[in-house]
Write a protein that holds these residues in place. Structure first.
Motif, PDB file in Angstrom:
ATOM      1  N   UNK A 130       0.819  -1.271  -0.099  1.00 23.07           N
ATOM      2  CA  UNK A 130       0.040   0.114  -0.033  1.00 23.07           C
ATOM      3  C   UNK A 130       0.824   1.220  -0.057  1.00 23.07           C
ATOM      4  N   UNK A 131       2.169   1.151   0.370  1.00 29.27           N
ATOM      5  CA  UNK A 131       3.042   2.381   0.321  1.00 29.27           C
ATOM      6  C   UNK A 131       3.520   2.671  -1.154  1.00 29.27           C
ATOM      7  N   UNK A 132       2.905   1.636  -2.086  1.00 33.83           N
ATOM      8  CA  UNK A 132       3.323   2.164  -3.463  1.00 33.83           C
ATOM      9  C   UNK A 132       2.315   2.829  -4.028  1.00 33.83           C
ATOM     10  N   UNK A 133       0.905   3.180  -3.578  1.00 37.12           N
ATOM     11  CA  UNK A 133       0.042   3.798  -3.893  1.00 37.12           C
ATOM     12  C   UNK A 133      -0.851   3.177  -5.094  1.00 37.12           C
ATOM     13  N   UNK A 134      -1.153   1.969  -5.006  1.00 35.64           N
ATOM     14  CA  UNK A 134      -2.028   1.203  -5.803  1.00 35.64           C
ATOM     15  C   UNK A 134      -3.523   1.715  -5.782  1.00 35.64           C
ATOM     16  N   UNK A 135      -4.047   1.394  -6.832  1.00 38.16           N
ATOM     17  CA  UNK A 135      -5.505   1.723  -6.790  1.00 38.16           C
ATOM     18  C   UNK A 135      -6.188   0.979  -5.826  1.00 38.16           C
ATOM     19  N   UNK A 136      -7.311   1.602  -5.164  1.00 34.40           N
ATOM     20  CA  UNK A 136      -8.073   1.190  -4.094  1.00 34.40           C
ATOM     21  C   UNK A 136      -8.918   0.096  -4.584  1.00 34.40           C
ATOM     22  N   UNK A 137      -9.730  -0.120  -5.623  1.00 32.64           N
ATOM     23  CA  UNK A 137     -10.268  -1.205  -5.978  1.00 32.64           C
ATOM     24  C   UNK A 137      -9.737  -2.459  -6.204  1.00 32.64           C
ATOM     25  N   UNK A 138      -8.553  -2.262  -6.895  1.00 28.50           N
ATOM     26  CA  UNK A 138      -7.376  -3.427  -7.289  1.00 28.50           C
ATOM     27  C   UNK A 138      -6.981  -3.978  -6.006  1.00 28.50           C
ATOM     28  N   UNK A 139      -6.375  -3.131  -5.061  1.00 30.30           N
ATOM     29  CA  UNK A 139      -5.790  -3.672  -3.895  1.00 30.30           C
ATOM     30  C   UNK A 139      -6.812  -4.234  -2.819  1.00 30.30           C
ATOM     31  N   UNK A 140      -7.982  -3.841  -2.888  1.00 30.31           N
ATOM     32  CA  UNK A 140      -9.221  -4.230  -2.070  1.00 30.31           C
ATOM     33  C   UNK A 140      -9.622  -5.636  -2.727  1.00 30.31           C
ATOM     34  N   UNK A 141      -9.516  -5.798  -4.046  1.00 34.32           N
ATOM     35  CA  UNK A 141      -9.863  -7.048  -4.583  1.00 34.32           C
ATOM     36  C   UNK A 141      -8.546  -8.223  -4.355  1.00 34.32           C
ATOM     37  N   UNK A 143      -6.689  -8.090  -1.386  1.00 36.13           N
ATOM     38  CA  UNK A 143      -6.984  -8.323  -0.077  1.00 36.13           C
ATOM     39  C   UNK A 143      -7.887  -9.263   0.226  1.00 36.13           C
ATOM     40  N   UNK A 144      -9.042  -9.016  -0.544  1.00 31.50           N
ATOM     41  CA  UNK A 144     -10.432  -9.777  -0.263  1.00 31.50           C
ATOM     42  C   UNK A 144     -10.016 -11.181  -0.748  1.00 31.50           C
ATOM     43  N   UNK A 145      -9.465 -11.505  -1.948  1.00 33.55           N
ATOM     44  CA  UNK A 145      -9.333 -12.353  -2.651  1.00 33.55           C
ATOM     45  C   UNK A 145      -8.363 -13.458  -1.734  1.00 33.55           C
ATOM     46  N   UNK A 146      -7.294 -12.880  -1.182  1.00 35.73           N
ATOM     47  CA  UNK A 146      -6.184 -13.519  -0.352  1.00 35.73           C
ATOM     48  C   UNK A 146      -7.100 -14.342   0.600  1.00 35.73           C
TER      49      UNK A 146
END
Length: 149
Positions: free
Chosen positions: A87-98, A100-103
């Motif tokens: 998250x320190x790399x500034x990724x998109x919220x929707x992609x990152x949430x996907x 984390x949720x998938x994991x």
């Protein structure tokens, strides 16, 4: 705004899914203890004395639950580290949430299909997706910070 700030939606997603994974880890640990108690199979002589069981280190049901727990211990801590770094790399919220949720969902499914047991390839798929997600986040972090140097 600091990335690791509770106001940051990326960090909020990280906190939620990390907490779910932590609770899952605690639950599987408890399941191992519960399985030992209900089967009266223990690994320590003092437990046998108090709970009227036997010392047995190879009970198949206890070992299956214990292996599911060990698998979590091998795979969830890297997520905590890589997720925080990612998250320190500034990724998109929707992609990152996907991610984390998938994991998280796959790790829960992995435990269920491991303990029941459900035939393969169910466990391999539930293991593989989070494994790939950890690799992806790690590579993204390294790439981001190498290019920033």
């Amino acid at each position: 705004m600091s990335v690791l700030n509770v106001i940051n939606p990326l960090f909020q997603a990280y906190i939620v899914y990390s907490a779910i994974l932590t609770l899952k880890l605690i639950a599987v640990s408890s399941m191992t203890g519960y399985t030992r108690l209900t089967r009266r199979v223990f690994s320590n002589p003092e437990d046998v004395k108090n709970f009227r069981g036997v010392v047995k280190l190879d009970d198949p049901v206890v070992e299956r639950t214990r292996r599911a727990h060990m698998n979590d211990l091998e795979n969830i801590p890297p997520f905590w580290i890589l997720g925080a770094l990612y998250i320190t790399t500034g990724p998109g919220l929707a992609w990152t949430t996907l991610l984390f949720r998938s994991f998280t969902v796959c790790r829960i499914i992995h435990t269920i299909v491991y303990i029941l047991p459900v035939p393969q390839p169910s466990r391999a798929i539930a293991y593989g997706i989070p494994y790939i997600i950890n690799w992806y986040m790690g590579i993204q972090v390294v790439s981001f910070y190498i290019s920033a140097m």
